[in-house]
Enzyme design. Structure first.
Site, PDB file in Angstrom:
ATOM      1  N   ASP A 376       0.796  -1.223   0.000  1.00 10.62           N
ATOM      2  CA  ASP A 376       0.000   0.000   0.000  1.00 10.62           C
ATOM      3  C   ASP A 376       0.828   1.272   0.000  1.00 10.62           C
ATOM      4  O   ASP A 376       0.321   2.331  -0.382  1.00 10.62           O
ATOM      5  CB  ASP A 376      -0.949  -0.013   1.196  1.00 10.62           C
ATOM      6  CG  ASP A 376      -2.084  -1.015   1.015  1.00 10.62           C
ATOM      7  OD1 ASP A 376      -2.477  -1.249  -0.142  1.00 10.62           O
ATOM      8  OD2 ASP A 376      -2.557  -1.580   2.020  1.00 10.62           O
ATOM      9  N   TYR A 461     -10.059  -1.124   1.448  1.00 11.00           N
ATOM     10  CA  TYR A 461      -9.852  -1.224   2.892  1.00 11.00           C
ATOM     11  C   TYR A 461      -9.604   0.145   3.523  1.00 11.00           C
ATOM     12  O   TYR A 461      -9.033   1.044   2.913  1.00 11.00           O
ATOM     13  CB  TYR A 461      -8.673  -2.150   3.215  1.00 11.00           C
ATOM     14  CG  TYR A 461      -9.129  -3.531   3.618  1.00 11.00           C
ATOM     15  CD1 TYR A 461      -9.732  -3.745   4.858  1.00 11.00           C
ATOM     16  CD2 TYR A 461      -9.000  -4.609   2.758  1.00 11.00           C
ATOM     17  CE1 TYR A 461     -10.179  -4.998   5.229  1.00 11.00           C
ATOM     18  CE2 TYR A 461      -9.441  -5.870   3.115  1.00 11.00           C
ATOM     19  CZ  TYR A 461     -10.036  -6.061   4.352  1.00 11.00           C
ATOM     20  OH  TYR A 461     -10.486  -7.305   4.724  1.00 11.00           O
TER      21      TYR A 461
END
Length: 753
Positions: A376, A461
């Site tokens: 990420d 998320y």
């Protein structure tokens, strides 16, 4: 009845009437507004913490103007740059070297020059590459130096660059053109109207260095809901490595367990009746799996936390002061929250505490899911920390702070109110005891904690990043995962890789692993690593020698080499691991801070995987290394798109150097395995999905420092517990007889999207 009696009764009646009038007049009045006391301050030279401060929008703009005028090459705004052009990818703070900073903070030395780190993509060169420049001094730059070779040993290959928003737009345009070649199939399978299918990227992008081929998964899109739960069974592989967008190609198509060379071939199979099609209708907003719209009208408000006399912490520039704590805070647009110069009672405990990376690794029997290993940091953990919702993401009365970044554009952007700071009453004693023998008393202290929080939304998320500072000198780091699960189209033996959570939706199993850097300086820079654990010894009782006692004893060991201090993920580890100072406390023990990890991590990628070295930090739940300026981070944003030849390989940091009385860094991995289930619909909840670690004083003090807290409570059988002067709890009824001054609710989180 005599006159005296009449007068007495009349007087009582008048008094009663007066009392009733007073009650009626005061009833319904708004309570007085709480009077705020000045927040806590600390004697520290003004502006010292600014050495760690994130760049201001003005500084970012100055760097862009300087580069545009001094590099001697044309630069295109990254928001519209083609792969064949040059652009400024990002501008962030260049954190000064630790030695320079400590000379300034502790030794009266000069303030280090304020500099920026600029990342540029050079597509319009004979050998396209990624280059990094240090630009300074700010706010008015006059020099730049290329640090790419110094940092990475050479130029960074161009194919390692993160995918920009413009590149995604061009890929989407290619996919939409290709979909038009299968009109009858798409109408049958997906109720396709030309606009109701969206794509989701996977990563990494291929199987070897130099590849730039990505699987994109298609979903039904329903406005206002999470499309991640509505896969249609169609996935496409796009090759987008060429400098010229016109040469990009769709290489393969997957549908419902079968592979095709093109969308045209898929259409032919459908027309010939040789393709099994699952006919899906466009989901409706009121029935779609991912809807988060409330199903009931609002009820009565829940409990509200507020400070009757104002916050007991202060925020000035990038520094927070709270009950002996002093913290400099900031945000890296890639790796996210970072804290520096963390002090307790004036002494530095931690030089740097920063998030490094967040990995999400999936399993599926569809190509997109099975090949996904999201790193990420390459997408932007800090960049995608959006505005927090007051009263839900953080307490309503928290302090909210804007964060600024420059990425994929020549102008800075602001995520308003994207970091919050608040004091939290955990409704749990920090310590307490009720004595019912010898003497009768009660002593205790509430567990009030300073919390620094930000929340990153990374595609599906949402990660809640917490840094917590306790009254006993302990630091707690915690992350919770929420948001939407990612899903595959359910076919074949799909439930070998997760659970069915919808008519055609497989919730894919995956793991979340997060990595942190903790540069502890416990009573100075020079520390050692000490391990302690228990063993049993069998001894005869010394008073008779007739019976055996199983006696626990403490086994102590000083770990002297880096290899000894690298603890594999999920393997047994000494229960007590501490950074120890050479200096003793009052009782003769080394002043230390203990590392205590709370984690339920999944299995690390096998070391024989071709991409494992790019996430080799995940091999270890804890690794302690000597601090080196040339090892500032455990990973790189370039590892995502070339994990086969990682730009930074953490495993290389561990080379068995001595770690006794050295400046040390603890690298900590926490995480959990997530097997999605029905209750993850519509969203994953934070309950049970939180992990982290503590940094706890261990013989650092001579006693628990919280004994000095003014919040302490002591009650005895010999005192009046209602006395406000000796019992702070007795003061609450008067201190809280006021209404908090709540700001009006406002949310502007959609404005910059």
């Amino acid at each position: 009845m005599n006159l005296k009696t009449v007068l007495i009764l009349l007087g009582l009646a008048l008094a009663t009437i007066f009392a009733l009038v007073c009650v009626l007049l005061t009833r319904g009045r708004t309570p007085r507004i709480c009077q705020h006391l000045p927040p806590e301050q600390e004697d520290m030279e003004d502006g010292q913490s600014l050495v760690f401060a994130d760049l201001t929008p003005e500084e970012m703009s100055q760097v862009v103007r300087y580069l545009q005028g001094n590099l001697g090459v044309p630069l295109v705004d990254a928001s519209r740059a083609k792969p064949s052009e040059n652009c400024i990818a990002s501008v962030d703070l260049q954190v000064p070297a630790k030695a320079e900073v400590l000379r300034f903070l502790d030794g009266g030395g000069a303030r280090p020059p304020r500099e920026a780190l600029a990342v540029l993509y050079f597509g319009n060169q004979a050998e396209p590459n990624i280059s990094e420049y240090v630009v300074g001094p700010l706010p008015t730059p006059v020099y730049h130096r290329d640090v790419t070779v110094q940092k990475y040993g050479g130029k960074v290959p161009y194919h390692r660059r993160p995918v920009t928003g413009k590149e995604y737009m061009d890929i989407n345009a290619l996919i939409q053109r290709e979909l038009k070649k299968a009109p009858r199939f798409l109408t049958a399978c997906c109720d396709f109207d030309g606009t109701n299918l969206v794509i989701l990227t996977t990563a990494p992008r291929g199987f070897k260095s130099g590849d730039r081929m990505t699987w994109f998964v298609l979903f039904h899109n329903v406005a206002g809901t999470g499309y991640y739960l509505s896969p249609v069974g169609l996935e496409v592989l796009v090759e987008h490595g060429d400098l010229h967008v016109s040469d990009w190609q769709l290489r393969q198509v997957f549908y419902n367990g079968r592979y095709f060379a093109s969308t045209g071939d898929l259409e032919q199979e459908f027309v010939a009746g040789a393709l099994e099609v699952v006919r899906l209708k466009q989901p409706q907003a009121d029935a779609v799996l991912g809807s988060m719209r409330p199903r009931r009208p609002p009820g009565s408000p829940g409990p509200l936390q507020f400070e009757p006399q104002g916050p007991r912490y202060s925020v000035r520039d990038n520094r927070i002061i709270f009950q002996g704590w002093s913290i400099a805070f900031g945000m890296n647009p890639n790796s996210g929250p970072r804290l520096f110069d963390i002090r307790y009672r004036g002494d530095r405990i931690i030089y740097e505490l920063s998030l490094q990376e967040a990995l999400a690794l999936y399993g599926s029997n569809c190509p997109g899911g099975m090949s996904t290993r999201y790193l990420d940091g390459s997408f932007g953990i800090g960049r995608f920390a959006y505005e927090l919702v007051r009263g839900l993401d953080c307490p309503y009365t928290a302090t909210y702070v804007d964060r600024h970044y420059l990425a994929e554009a020549d102008t800075p952007k602001t995520n308003q109110n994207s970091l919050c700071i608040f004091e939290h009453d955990s409704a749990l004693p920090l310590r307490r005891h009720f004595s019912d023998s010898q003497s009768l008393y009660y002593g205790g202290l509430r567990k009030n904690t300073l919390v620094i929080r930000t929340i990153s939304t990374l595609i599906n998320y949402d990660y809640i990043w917490d840094f917590m500072f306790h009254g006993n000198g302990a630091v707690e780091v915690r992350v919770h995962a929420t948001g939407y699960i990612s899903s595959s189209f359910l076919h074949g033996h799909g439930t070998d890789y997760g659970n069915r959570v919808g008519p055609h939706t497989l919730g894919m199993m995956h793991l979340h692993h997060m990595h942190y850097k903790v540069d502890l300086d416990v009573d100075g820079q020079l520390n050692s690593l000490e391990a302690q654990d228990m063993e049993y010894e069998f001894v005869k009782d010394p008073w008779s020698s007739r019976n055996t006692i199983e006696r626990p004893y403490l086994r102590r060991k000083r770990l002297e080499k880096e290899d000894e201090a690298a603890f594999p993920l999920n393997a047994p580890m000494p229960r007590y691991l501490s950074f120890a100072s050479p200096n003793p406390n009052k009782w003769g023990h080394p002043r230390s801070y203990r590392i205590q990890i709370i984690s339920f991590a999944g299995k690390h990628l096998p070391t024989n995987s071709s991409m494992e070295r790019s996430i080799s930090w995940g091999r270890y739940q804890l690794a302690v290394t000597r601090r080196k300026e040339e090892e500032p981070t455990s990973t790189s944003i370039y590892n995502q798109n070339d994990p086969w030849t990682p730009t930074v390989a953490f495993a290389d940091f561990i080379n068995n150097e001595t770690i006794t009385n050295e400046d040390l860094v603890a690298w900590i991995t926490v995480g959990f395995l997530h097997v999605p289930h029905a209750e993850d619909i519509p969203n994953t909840v934070t309950v049970g999905n939180g992990v982290g670690f503590f940094l706890r004083p261990y013989n650092y003090f001579d006693e628990d420092p919280s004994v000095d807290s003014s919040d302490s409570v002591y009650l005895s059988s010999e005192q009046d517990a209602r006395a406000c002067g000796t019992n702070p709890l007795a003061c609450l009824s008067s201190a809280t007889a006021c209404a908090p001054r709540l700001p009006p609710f406002h949310f502007g989180g959609f404005l910059n999207l």
